[in-house]
Scaffold this active site. Structure first.
Site, PDB file in Angstrom:
ATOM      1  CE  LYS A 128      -3.951  -2.306   0.611  1.00  0.00           C
ATOM      2  NZ  LYS A 128      -3.448  -3.690   0.675  1.00  0.00           N
ATOM      3  CE  LYS A 163      -5.896   1.359  -0.495  1.00  0.00           C
ATOM      4  NZ  LYS A 163      -5.855   0.956  -1.911  1.00  0.00           N
ATOM      5  NE  ARG A 213      -2.097  -6.554  -9.623  1.00  0.00           N
ATOM      6  CZ  ARG A 213      -2.212  -7.417  -8.616  1.00  0.00           C
ATOM      7  NH1 ARG A 213      -1.831  -8.665  -8.780  1.00  0.00           N
ATOM      8  NH2 ARG A 213      -2.691  -7.022  -7.459  1.00  0.00           N
ATOM      9  NE  ARG A 228      -7.414  -6.641 -10.130  1.00  0.00           N
ATOM     10  CZ  ARG A 228      -6.488  -6.332  -9.246  1.00  0.00           C
ATOM     11  NH1 ARG A 228      -6.067  -7.235  -8.378  1.00  0.00           N
ATOM     12  NH2 ARG A 228      -5.983  -5.108  -9.218  1.00  0.00           N
ATOM     13  NE  ARG A 236     -14.848  -5.777  -0.802  1.00  0.00           N
ATOM     14  CZ  ARG A 236     -14.998  -6.809   0.025  1.00  0.00           C
ATOM     15  NH1 ARG A 236     -14.023  -7.124   0.863  1.00  0.00           N
ATOM     16  NH2 ARG A 236     -16.108  -7.522   0.028  1.00  0.00           N
ATOM     17  CG  ASP A 276      -3.582  -3.420  -7.807  1.00  0.00           C
ATOM     18  OD1 ASP A 276      -3.260  -4.243  -8.676  1.00  0.00           O
ATOM     19  OD2 ASP A 276      -3.897  -3.738  -6.644  1.00  0.00           O
ATOM     20  CD  GLU A 284      -3.395  -2.215  -2.989  1.00  0.00           C
ATOM     21  OE1 GLU A 284      -2.818  -3.319  -3.151  1.00  0.00           O
ATOM     22  OE2 GLU A 284      -4.449  -2.089  -2.348  1.00  0.00           O
ATOM     23  CG  ASN A 286      -0.363  -5.593  -5.363  1.00  0.00           C
ATOM     24  OD1 ASN A 286      -0.882  -5.909  -4.303  1.00  0.00           O
ATOM     25  ND2 ASN A 286      -0.919  -4.719  -6.189  1.00  0.00           N
TER      26      ASN A 286
END
Length: 317
Positions: A128, A163, A213, A228, A236, A276, A284, A286
């Site tokens: 994050k 979050k 992604r 997504r 979400r 993301d 984000e 990841n």
């Protein structure tokens, strides 16, 4: 023993959902290319004075069966530096046990092991918080445990996402709209009464088109992302939260962000990164166990696992 042997540090093999698991896709491609595949859990890593970092490992063969998908060929306790490469694929949360595992992996590196992603880079890029280094690409964001500051952020932006910093798969994410309904209760819960740091971001309406992604492999973007898309009124898009994955070619903005970050992140030892992106904004970075290999490959024909294993082989020389 096969010349190239890969050790995957992963979650228990019996928990894999092989139809979508990216670690499984890596293993399958490694075997296709003639590599030996070994696996262990992070909890089995250990070091004792006078020795090397070792783990209780098992060599596996893939069966091609969807359920009983592997057989164990042999079990052993081996030093990590005896493998051609160690691939760290344990899922979050990035808790203290995960952190300790990265320190053991760093010790293994000092003993000659080749570890991907690099343990130091894993520690320095919490998923994050890593976006803070690239403010030109992110939406309005606040990181704080202070409930007054978080309430002020909501008052300024009216519609926000809250979050935790150590979640995965969309767990613990809340949207608070202009009416501020339950804002106090949500903040008390997420911050544990102001003692736990969380992230607040302005809500991005583009989420309805998908949380994309974008995969970087050794600094190079995979040409397709997986959008997504939230379902049934969800905020979400995470697949684990019921989102539907739709593979798409990268947009110009996706490429701009990927090409700006990719080479630098690769230089730091991050062989595989999942960005993301919602709309025009990076949300984000990841680095622990980025996914979506199989969804992109199944929908586009672009073999992401092959791209990854080929990049790993180049790194190994």
């Amino acid at each position: 023993m096969t010349a190239t042997a890969l050790l995957f540090v992963a979650d228990p093999l019996d928990t894999f959902k092989t139809y979508k698991d990216s670690t499984f896709a890596m293993m399958r491609e490694a075997r296709r290319q003639g590599m030996a595949v070994w696996a262990c859990e992070a909890r089995s890593l250990r070091w004792q004075q006078g020795g090397s970092v070792v783990a209780d490992v098992q060599q596996i063969e893939l069966t091609g069966d969807a359920d009983a998908w592997y057989t164990v060929q042999q079990q052993a306790t081996r030093a990590l530096n005896s493998f051609s490469a160690v691939v760290m694929r344990k899922d979050p949360p990035f808790d203290t046990e995960y952190l300790y595992a990265t320190h053991l992996l760093s010790q293994a590196e000092r003993e000659g092991a080749r570890v991907f992603n690099k343990p130091q880079a894993l520690r320095e890029h919490p998923e994050k918080l890593a976006i803070l280094e690239f403010p030109q690409f992110i939406s309005p964001t606040l990181v704080s445990p202070d409930m007054a500051a978080l309430k002020a952020f909501h008052a300024e932006h009216h519609d926000v996402i809250l979050k935790p910093l150590d979640g995965m798969g969309g767990m613990g994410i809340f949207r608070v709209k202009d009416d501020g309904l339950n804002l106090g209760s949500i903040l008390e819960t997420l911050t544990e009464q102001g003692t736990r740091t969380i992230m607040a971001q302005r809500y991005l309406p583009a989420i309805v088109q998908g949380d994309k992604r974008v995969l970087l492999i050794d600094g190079e973007p995979v040409p397709f992302c997986l959008a997504r898309i939230p379902q049934g009124g969800e905020v979400r898009g995470n697949l684990a939260a019921g989102g539907v994955g739709e593979a798409r070619p990268l947009t110009e903005r996706d490429r701009e962000i990927a090409e700006a970050l990719g080479p630098e992140l690769a230089r730091r030892g991050l062989l595989l990164v999942g960005l993301d992106i919602i709309g025009e904004h990076l949300t984000e970075i990841n680095v622990t166990s980025p996914t979506c290999f199989q969804e992109i490959t199944d929908q586009t024909g672009h073999d992401v696992a092959r791209q990854f294993i080929d990049a790993l082989k180049r790194r190994l020389g």
